[in-house]
Design a protein around this motif. Structure first.
Motif, PDB file in Angstrom:
ATOM      1  N   ASP A 132       0.808  -1.229   0.000  1.00  0.00           N
ATOM      2  CA  ASP A 132       0.000   0.000   0.000  1.00  0.00           C
ATOM      3  C   ASP A 132       0.836   1.272   0.000  1.00  0.00           C
ATOM      4  OD1 ASP A 132      -2.125  -1.663   0.043  1.00  0.00           O
ATOM      5  OD2 ASP A 132      -2.477  -1.506   2.215  1.00  0.00           O
ATOM      6  N   GLU A 133       2.082   1.148   0.391  1.00  0.00           N
ATOM      7  CA  GLU A 133       2.929   2.355   0.464  1.00  0.00           C
ATOM      8  C   GLU A 133       3.945   2.440  -0.663  1.00  0.00           C
ATOM      9  OE1 GLU A 133       3.388   2.581   5.291  1.00  0.00           O
ATOM     10  OE2 GLU A 133       4.403   1.024   4.146  1.00  0.00           O
ATOM     11  N   THR A 134       3.895   1.453  -1.576  1.00  0.00           N
ATOM     12  CA  THR A 134       4.941   1.399  -2.603  1.00  0.00           C
ATOM     13  C   THR A 134       4.477   2.036  -3.911  1.00  0.00           C
ATOM     14  OG1 THR A 134       5.910  -0.564  -1.623  1.00  0.00           O
ATOM     15  CG2 THR A 134       6.445  -0.135  -3.924  1.00  0.00           C
ATOM     16  N   ALA A 135       5.340   2.934  -4.430  1.00  0.00           N
ATOM     17  CA  ALA A 135       5.063   3.562  -5.715  1.00  0.00           C
ATOM     18  C   ALA A 135       5.725   2.802  -6.854  1.00  0.00           C
ATOM     19  CB  ALA A 135       5.567   5.007  -5.696  1.00  0.00           C
ATOM     20  N   LEU A 136       6.924   2.262  -6.601  1.00  0.00           N
ATOM     21  CA  LEU A 136       7.735   1.705  -7.690  1.00  0.00           C
ATOM     22  C   LEU A 136       8.528   0.489  -7.231  1.00  0.00           C
ATOM     23  CD1 LEU A 136       9.154   2.014 -10.545  1.00  0.00           C
ATOM     24  CD2 LEU A 136      10.792   3.526  -9.410  1.00  0.00           C
ATOM     25  N   LEU A 137       8.582  -0.513  -8.090  1.00  0.00           N
ATOM     26  CA  LEU A 137       9.475  -1.666  -7.902  1.00  0.00           C
ATOM     27  C   LEU A 137      10.535  -1.577  -8.993  1.00  0.00           C
ATOM     28  CD1 LEU A 137       9.853  -4.660  -6.582  1.00  0.00           C
ATOM     29  CD2 LEU A 137       8.734  -5.413  -8.680  1.00  0.00           C
ATOM     30  N   LEU A 138      11.811  -1.549  -8.613  1.00  0.00           N
ATOM     31  CA  LEU A 138      12.886  -1.470  -9.601  1.00  0.00           C
ATOM     32  C   LEU A 138      13.936  -2.531  -9.294  1.00  0.00           C
ATOM     33  CD1 LEU A 138      14.104   0.024 -12.052  1.00  0.00           C
ATOM     34  CD2 LEU A 138      15.300   1.500 -10.439  1.00  0.00           C
ATOM     35  N   LEU A 139      13.971  -3.567 -10.126  1.00  0.00           N
ATOM     36  CA  LEU A 139      14.892  -4.684  -9.906  1.00  0.00           C
ATOM     37  C   LEU A 139      15.694  -4.956 -11.174  1.00  0.00           C
ATOM     38  CD1 LEU A 139      12.564  -7.240  -8.042  1.00  0.00           C
ATOM     39  CD2 LEU A 139      14.438  -5.912  -7.034  1.00  0.00           C
ATOM     40  N   PRO A 140      16.829  -5.642 -11.010  1.00  0.00           N
ATOM     41  CA  PRO A 140      17.577  -6.064 -12.206  1.00  0.00           C
ATOM     42  C   PRO A 140      16.981  -7.350 -12.763  1.00  0.00           C
ATOM     43  CG  PRO A 140      18.763  -6.745 -10.240  1.00  0.00           C
ATOM     44  CD  PRO A 140      17.498  -6.058  -9.768  1.00  0.00           C
ATOM     45  N   GLY A 141      16.903  -7.481 -14.086  1.00  0.00           N
ATOM     46  CA  GLY A 141      16.461  -8.744 -14.680  1.00  0.00           C
ATOM     47  C   GLY A 141      17.429  -9.853 -14.301  1.00  0.00           C
ATOM     48  N   ILE A 142      18.717  -9.564 -14.427  1.00  0.00           N
ATOM     49  CA  ILE A 142      19.766 -10.465 -13.950  1.00  0.00           C
ATOM     50  C   ILE A 142      20.646  -9.676 -13.002  1.00  0.00           C
ATOM     51  CG2 ILE A 142      21.868 -11.736 -14.600  1.00  0.00           C
ATOM     52  CD1 ILE A 142      20.507 -12.638 -17.104  1.00  0.00           C
ATOM     53  N   GLN A 143      20.883 -10.248 -11.814  1.00  0.00           N
ATOM     54  CA  GLN A 143      21.706  -9.570 -10.817  1.00  0.00           C
ATOM     55  C   GLN A 143      23.172  -9.629 -11.275  1.00  0.00           C
ATOM     56  OE1 GLN A 143      23.934  -9.505  -8.330  1.00  0.00           O
ATOM     57  NE2 GLN A 143      23.077  -7.936  -6.989  1.00  0.00           N
ATOM     58  N   TYR A 144      23.827  -8.469 -11.313  1.00  0.00           N
ATOM     59  CA  TYR A 144      25.143  -8.406 -11.961  1.00  0.00           C
ATOM     60  C   TYR A 144      26.206  -9.236 -11.238  1.00  0.00           C
ATOM     61  CZ  TYR A 144      27.401  -5.582  -8.371  1.00  0.00           C
ATOM     62  OH  TYR A 144      27.976  -5.175  -7.203  1.00  0.00           O
ATOM     63  N   TYR A 145      26.076  -9.404  -9.925  1.00  0.00           N
ATOM     64  CA  TYR A 145      27.129 -10.047  -9.132  1.00  0.00           C
ATOM     65  C   TYR A 145      26.910 -11.566  -9.061  1.00  0.00           C
ATOM     66  CZ  TYR A 145      29.967 -11.107  -4.962  1.00  0.00           C
ATOM     67  OH  TYR A 145      30.866 -11.644  -4.080  1.00  0.00           O
ATOM     68  N   SER A 146      25.697 -11.950  -8.735  1.00  0.00           N
ATOM     69  CA  SER A 146      25.409 -13.386  -8.575  1.00  0.00           C
ATOM     70  C   SER A 146      25.043 -14.060  -9.890  1.00  0.00           C
ATOM     71  CB  SER A 146      24.245 -13.574  -7.594  1.00  0.00           C
ATOM     72  OG  SER A 146      23.045 -13.074  -8.167  1.00  0.00           O
ATOM     73  N   GLY A 147      24.624 -13.268 -10.881  1.00  0.00           N
ATOM     74  CA  GLY A 147      24.171 -13.865 -12.133  1.00  0.00           C
ATOM     75  C   GLY A 147      22.767 -14.438 -12.055  1.00  0.00           C
ATOM     76  N   GLN A 148      22.058 -14.188 -10.954  1.00  0.00           N
ATOM     77  CA  GLN A 148      20.699 -14.722 -10.798  1.00  0.00           C
ATOM     78  C   GLN A 148      19.719 -14.024 -11.735  1.00  0.00           C
ATOM     79  OE1 GLN A 148      18.948 -14.203  -6.881  1.00  0.00           O
ATOM     80  NE2 GLN A 148      17.241 -15.567  -7.355  1.00  0.00           N
ATOM     81  N   LEU A 149      18.963 -14.846 -12.470  1.00  0.00           N
ATOM     82  CA  LEU A 149      17.899 -14.327 -13.350  1.00  0.00           C
ATOM     83  C   LEU A 149      16.594 -14.366 -12.576  1.00  0.00           C
ATOM     84  CD1 LEU A 149      16.506 -13.657 -16.121  1.00  0.00           C
ATOM     85  CD2 LEU A 149      16.673 -16.098 -16.659  1.00  0.00           C
ATOM     86  N   PHE A 150      15.952 -13.209 -12.437  1.00  0.00           N
ATOM     87  CA  PHE A 150      14.707 -13.161 -11.677  1.00  0.00           C
ATOM     88  C   PHE A 150      13.515 -13.542 -12.554  1.00  0.00           C
ATOM     89  CE2 PHE A 150      17.409 -10.280  -9.086  1.00  0.00           C
ATOM     90  CZ  PHE A 150      17.323 -10.971  -7.891  1.00  0.00           C
ATOM     91  N   ASP A 151      12.454 -13.991 -11.897  1.00  0.00           N
ATOM     92  CA  ASP A 151      11.234 -14.389 -12.602  1.00  0.00           C
ATOM     93  C   ASP A 151      10.448 -13.121 -12.940  1.00  0.00           C
ATOM     94  OD1 ASP A 151       8.869 -15.405 -13.517  1.00  0.00           O
ATOM     95  OD2 ASP A 151       8.701 -16.943 -11.962  1.00  0.00           O
ATOM     96  N   MET A 152      10.879 -12.460 -14.016  1.00  0.00           N
ATOM     97  CA  MET A 152      10.299 -11.151 -14.346  1.00  0.00           C
ATOM     98  C   MET A 152       8.791 -11.173 -14.565  1.00  0.00           C
ATOM     99  SD  MET A 152      13.269  -9.365 -16.620  1.00  0.00           S
ATOM    100  CE  MET A 152      14.282 -10.761 -17.045  1.00  0.00           C
TER     101      MET A 152
END
Ligand SMILES: *Cc1c(COP(=O)(O)O)cnc(C)c1O
Length: 498
Positions: free
Chosen positions: A240-260
């Protein structure tokens, strides 16, 4: 081993068992012989071991084309792994940081220079025959068209402009509109620092307190990975308090690909605007930004897209945010607020030089300045290589290349298991092929990085090191052979005393 059967298994998310002979160079060459994309390596100029030692320009480019044809093109099969042509090549495993140089970039920049020298200012509005480039006025749009398949969008949802961090700011200027109720930005705990600075400064710019308005998602356990579950729970907790979600598609350090797609849908159902930083995802994994209903996304073009250091960047604005609507009788259109400049103005009125802003419909209406034609020429050349293949085929090859690299790494661990020492390294990138791109991040046992870094350098291997203990290994499918992966691992084995 059948390469396409392996692709199918990995695409279904299943693990793949490599055969016992997978650690031989013959196996790697057998895989290369089945690779339908192997000819694409010839589109690049890769450093050679000799060229890497250069400290002064001498007007030459690294020698390789003939050699690569020989090794790559079914002709001369090298018989030993010692003194053949391949051993003179560098191993380019750092395309996640700076992509290798496509030959087309030189050709396209030369075409631009000839146009500029020959017709000067008229290059803005003249299409030259025999040029791979459009008139300068249309170059950004042409690059947007050529980028559409890479990110899965309509051409008019893409704008080519500026650079990544600048575009994050421009997008947030339009998409982060905090209110007393909804003022938070959800990000991850250890984003690329530039993303953190961009978010923090946006929060401060609106007169808000980063401690109250920035929500940082942390991994549940130890380690670097963040589960989808944790992300969804964090979204719910602050919905309820969030305006924006900003995430990396792939995390640069771990290489993890998020479930976009899943994360986007979850946040949007709660009224949150969703933006993705695709620096490590664009040109690496398959994306469907339009279908996923992403609001905006930004990416740079010098990593997997190979347009050269600091090259002009890309941004996606979903078509529903790019509309320009005229009410009956109105003298100004309505459109989503943004930071404006003359190049965002519709071409039909851009040169009227009056002060009535009428944006170009679509993402192009987010441009502020006249973009650099030399930059666009470089990007256009780089994108021409993607035009010779598809993200599906690139991803298919990448799945197998990365699984092969992982297999050879795991073999080193198996060989040294039970020697009473802590493991030589841990792969921190997810083992699930569907939760990673091409990159494997290898966390070395403390104290090994310097030795490994020296061995890589001494053997002409380009690979990213992150202090204190991580190397990030990226076998980019456009120009990396299975044999290169095998060679890379031989060097690493040597460095680790195996
Ligand atoms: C590479 C990268 C950047 C770099 O930003 P520039 O503005 O291009 O210098 C920013 N964010 C992420 C996540 C990156 O991977």
């Amino acid at each position: 081993m059948d390469l396409s059967a392996c692709v199918d298994r990995l695409r279904s998310g299943a693990a793949h068992e490599f055969p016992a002979d997978a650690s031989s160079v013959a196996f790697a060459r057998h895989m290369d012989s089945q690779d339908k994309l192997r000819h694409l390596r010839d589109e690049f100029v890769l450093p050679s071991k000799a060229s890497l030692k250069k400290r002064a320009l001498d007007g030459t480019m690294p020698e390789q084309a003939a050699v690569v044809n020989g090794v790559n093109g079914d002709k001369a099969e090298p018989t030993s792994d010692g003194d053949d042509a391949s051993s003179q090549q560098s191993l380019y495993f750092v395309g996640n940081s700076l992509g290798a140089q496509p030959k087309a970039v030189r050709e396209y920049i030369n075409a631009h220079l000839e146009t500029w020298a020959s017709i000067g200012v008229n290059g803005h509005f003249t299409d030259m025959a025999n040029s791979p480039l459009t008139q300068w006025q249309d170059l950004a749009e042409d690059c947007a068209k050529r980028s559409a398949d890479i990110v899965g969008s309509a051409p008019h949802e893409i704008v080519i402009m500026n650079t990544l961090t600048v575009n994050l700011h421009l997008m947030m200027a339009s998409f982060y509109r905090p209110t007393a109720e909804r003022h938070k930005i959800i990000l991850e705990w250890k984003p690329f620092p530039s993303d953190h600075y961009a978010v923090e400064s946006q929060v401060l710019w609106h007169g808000l307190d980063p401690r109250k308005s920035m929500v940082k998602i942390e991994p549940d356990g130890g380690g670097a990975l963040i589960t989808t579950d944790k992300i969804l729970r964090t979204i719910d907790e602050h919905a309820d308090e969030t305006a924006l979600l900003l995430l990396p598609g792939i995390q640069y350090y771990s290489g993890q690909l998020f479930d976009m797609p899943r994360i986007t849908a979850h946040a949007k159902a709660r009224g949150i605007v969703v933006g993705w930083d695709l620096a490590h995802a664009a040109g690496n994994v398959e994306l469907r930004l339009h279908d996923w209903d992403v609001d905006f996304a930004c990416w740079c073009t010098y990593k997997y897209i190979n347009a050269g250091p600091g090259a002009i960047a890309g941004a996606f604005v979903h078509e529903k945010h790019g509309r320009v609507e005229w009410a009956a009788g109105a003298d100004r259109p309505t459109y989503r607020p943004r930071l404006m400049g003359w190049y965002g103005g519709d071409k039909s009125v851009r040169f009227d030089m009056d002060n009535r802003f009428v944006p170009t419909p679509g993402a192009a209406g987010y441009q502020a300045s006249n973009p650099s034609a030399v930059d666009l020429a470089s990007l256009s050349g780089a994108l021409s290589v993607f035009g010779k293949t598809s993200m599906r085929d690139l991803r298919s090859k990448a799945l197998v290349l990365t699984a092969y690299a992982e297999h050879l790494l795991n073999q080193m661990l198996a060989e040294t298991a039970g020697d009473g020492q802590p493991p030589l390294f841990t792969i921190i990138t997810p083992a699930d092929p569907l939760q990673r791109g091409t990159q494997l991040s290898v966390l070395l046992r403390a104290g090994l990085l310097d030795r490994v870094a020296r061995a890589l350098e001494d053997n002409g291997v380009l690979c990213d090191k992150r202090k204190p203990d991580v190397i990030r290994v990226a076998p980019v499918p456009l120009y990396t052979r299975f044999e290169d992966v095998w060679r890379f691992m031989q060097v690493l084995r040597g460095a680790l005393g195996l």
